[in-house]
Design a protein around this motif. Structure first.
Motif, PDB file in Angstrom:
ATOM      1  N   GLU A  13       0.860  -1.199   0.000  1.00 18.42           N
ATOM      2  CA  GLU A  13       0.000   0.000   0.000  1.00 18.42           C
ATOM      3  C   GLU A  13       0.885   1.235   0.000  1.00 18.42           C
ATOM      4  O   GLU A  13       1.817   1.325   0.801  1.00 18.42           O
ATOM      5  CB  GLU A  13      -0.882  -0.046   1.253  1.00 18.42           C
ATOM      6  CG  GLU A  13      -1.661   1.221   1.567  1.00 18.42           C
ATOM      7  CD  GLU A  13      -2.702   1.556   0.509  1.00 18.42           C
ATOM      8  OE1 GLU A  13      -2.427   2.437  -0.328  1.00 18.42           O
ATOM      9  OE2 GLU A  13      -3.788   0.920   0.531  1.00 18.42           O
ATOM     10  N   ASP A  14       0.593   2.182  -0.907  1.00 19.97           N
ATOM     11  CA  ASP A  14       1.428   3.386  -0.975  1.00 19.97           C
ATOM     12  C   ASP A  14       0.816   4.582  -0.253  1.00 19.97           C
ATOM     13  O   ASP A  14       1.467   5.611  -0.118  1.00 19.97           O
ATOM     14  CB  ASP A  14       1.731   3.746  -2.435  1.00 19.97           C
ATOM     15  CG  ASP A  14       0.463   4.043  -3.220  1.00 19.97           C
ATOM     16  OD1 ASP A  14      -0.542   3.342  -2.999  1.00 19.97           O
ATOM     17  OD2 ASP A  14       0.474   4.974  -4.037  1.00 19.97           O
ATOM     18  N   ASP A  57      -3.091  -3.257  -2.408  1.00 18.80           N
ATOM     19  CA  ASP A  57      -3.706  -2.101  -3.055  1.00 18.80           C
ATOM     20  C   ASP A  57      -3.520  -2.269  -4.559  1.00 18.80           C
ATOM     21  O   ASP A  57      -2.484  -2.762  -4.998  1.00 18.80           O
ATOM     22  CB  ASP A  57      -3.001  -0.836  -2.541  1.00 18.80           C
ATOM     23  CG  ASP A  57      -3.512   0.423  -3.207  1.00 18.80           C
ATOM     24  OD1 ASP A  57      -4.697   0.450  -3.594  1.00 18.80           O
ATOM     25  OD2 ASP A  57      -2.721   1.374  -3.329  1.00 18.80           O
ATOM     26  N   GLY A  59      -3.796   0.363  -6.866  1.00 22.14           N
ATOM     27  CA  GLY A  59      -3.156   1.542  -7.453  1.00 22.14           C
ATOM     28  C   GLY A  59      -1.802   1.817  -6.829  1.00 22.14           C
ATOM     29  O   GLY A  59      -1.679   2.568  -5.876  1.00 22.14           O
TER      30      GLY A  59
HETATM   31 CA    CA Z   1      -2.692   3.474  -3.920  1.00 17.38          CA
END
Ligand code: CA
Length: 238
Positions: A13-14, A57, A59
């Motif tokens: 997850e970013d 995630d 994206g």
């Molecule tokens: Ca993301």
């Protein structure tokens, strides 16, 4: 709970806020949590750390999460739960078709998250097939009993609480009891052809397995190390 009993969850997850929320929630439930922010790091960590469950995630800064699902599914059945802001049915269907086990649309609550993780991990412990390893029936030697249908290993009738990855190692050795399985063959069988060639991951898992299944881990009775070569499960003739 002792450290070696904790399931390991990889968070990919970013978004720092979501990452913090996930980490906090999982650590509070006594999960062993590892983190990364990019797809490249995720693929490396899945191969080298062998998590019991992956929260993914879609994206990510360097690639789409679906690429990760496709890649991971080519060599392991480690459960993947997608966590995404994409809420269209087609997005969910695509991820599930590629091999994700579950899909959570952001925002979601702690209770639901934890329930989905428990279900995903339980599922890998109870499914009756696993890639490359024919899992059925029971193997017994001494007081050790591998129940392939339940994905459990018992010592003197007590569940040894192996993690899913530990079970896969013991299951593989049990299937070939009496034979030496090389480190390389084990890595390939368990983590796929692109698996890290480093034996360290096996040694780490084996140390934990021995604490759980060997009456005296310093003098193994069930799984022997053939130094520099691999491991061998006793077939009762040792
Ligand atoms: Ca993301």
């Amino acid at each position: 709970m002792a450290n070696e009993l904790r399931s390991k969850i990889l968070i990919v997850e970013d978004d720092p806020g979501i990452c913090k929320f996930l980490k906090h929630t999982l650590v509070a439930e006594n999960y062993n949590v590892i983190l990364c922010e990019t797809g490249k790091d995720a693929l490396e960590m899945i191969s080298s750390h062998c998590p019991d469950c992956i929260l993914l995630d879609l994206g990510l800064p360097d690639m789409d999460g679906n690429q990760i699902i496709r890649s991971v599914r080519s060599w392991t059945s480690t459960p993947i739960i997608v966590i995404s802001a994409r809420s269209m049915e087609q997005d969910k269907a695509d991820a599930l078709d590629l091999g994700a086990d579950d899909y959570l649309t952001k925002p979601f609550g702690k209770i639901e998250l934890l329930a989905r993780i428990r279900a995903a991990i339980r599922h890998t412990r109870t499914t009756s097939q696993d890639e490359g390893v024919a899992l059925n029936g029971v193997f017994e030697v001494g007081e050790l009993r591998i129940d392939y249908n339940r994905h459990r290993v018992y010592l003197a009738g007590q569940d040894t609480n192996l993690t899913p990855n530990e079970f896969r190692i013991v299951a593989l050795l049990g299937k070939h009891a009496g034979q030496v399985i090389t480190y390389r063959a084990m890595l390939r069988e368990l983590w796929g052809p692109s698996a890290n060639r480093d034996n360290k991951i096996l040694r780490v898992h084996m140390a934990s397995i021995r604490r759980k299944i060997e009456p005296n881990p310093d003098e193994p009775r069930y799984i022997f190390t053939e130094i520099g070569v691999g491991y061998r499960m006793s077939n009762g003739e040792d």
